[in-house]
Design a protein around this motif. Structure first.
Motif, short mmCIF file in Angstrom:
data_model
loop_
_atom_site.label_atom_id
_atom_site.label_comp_id
_atom_site.label_asym_id
_atom_site.label_seq_id
_atom_site.Cartn_x
_atom_site.Cartn_y
_atom_site.Cartn_z
N LYS A 265 -14.52 -29.84 29.22
CA LYS A 265 -14.04 -28.92 30.24
C LYS A 265 -13.63 -29.67 31.51
O LYS A 265 -12.60 -29.39 32.11
CB LYS A 265 -15.12 -27.87 30.55
N ASP B 115 -4.98 -29.10 32.58
CA ASP B 115 -4.85 -28.16 31.47
C ASP B 115 -5.71 -26.92 31.74
O ASP B 115 -6.69 -26.67 31.05
CB ASP B 115 -5.26 -28.84 30.16
N TYR B 116 -5.33 -26.17 32.75
CA TYR B 116 -6.14 -25.02 33.19
C TYR B 116 -6.16 -23.90 32.17
O TYR B 116 -7.12 -23.13 32.12
CB TYR B 116 -5.63 -24.51 34.54
N ASP B 117 -5.13 -23.79 31.33
CA ASP B 117 -5.10 -22.75 30.30
C ASP B 117 -6.21 -22.96 29.27
O ASP B 117 -6.69 -22.01 28.66
CB ASP B 117 -3.74 -22.72 29.60
N ALA B 118 -6.61 -24.19 29.05
CA ALA B 118 -7.66 -24.49 28.07
C ALA B 118 -9.04 -24.09 28.56
O ALA B 118 -9.96 -23.91 27.76
CB ALA B 118 -7.65 -25.98 27.73
N VAL C 283 -10.23 -21.32 29.56
CA VAL C 283 -10.68 -20.03 29.04
C VAL C 283 -11.42 -20.23 27.71
O VAL C 283 -12.51 -19.72 27.51
CB VAL C 283 -9.50 -19.06 28.86
N ASN C 284 -10.83 -20.99 26.82
CA ASN C 284 -11.45 -21.24 25.52
C ASN C 284 -12.65 -22.18 25.62
O ASN C 284 -13.61 -22.04 24.86
CB ASN C 284 -10.43 -21.81 24.53
#
Length: 70
Positions: free
Chosen positions: A48, A56-59, A61-62
């Motif tokens: 993270k 890579d802020y979209d990652a 969430v996962n």
């Protein structure tokens, strides 16, 4: 990235851990919020933290989801 190598304060945690680089930073107007955010980030997984460093802020969430299928 900003490199910090000056070593102004011998008692500082990072004095003997030089050279090091800032790879991510945020500015806060309230020191309490800054300390709380630092504590939160220190608890994150390495993956993270690397996502934030790489932008890579979209990652995130996962990566925030826990795996309860153990």
């Amino acid at each position: 990235m900003v490199k910090k190598n000056s070593g102004l304060y011998r008692d500082c945690y990072t004095f003997f851990r030089r050279p090091f680089e800032f790879v991510f930073y945020c500015e806060f107007t309230d020191i309490t919020l800054a300390i709380d955010k630092e504590k939160q980030i220190k608890k994150w997984s390495r993956v993270k933290k690397e996502a934030v460093i790489n932008g890579d802020y979209d990652a995130l969430v996962n990566l925030a989801k826990k795996n309860f299928d153990k």
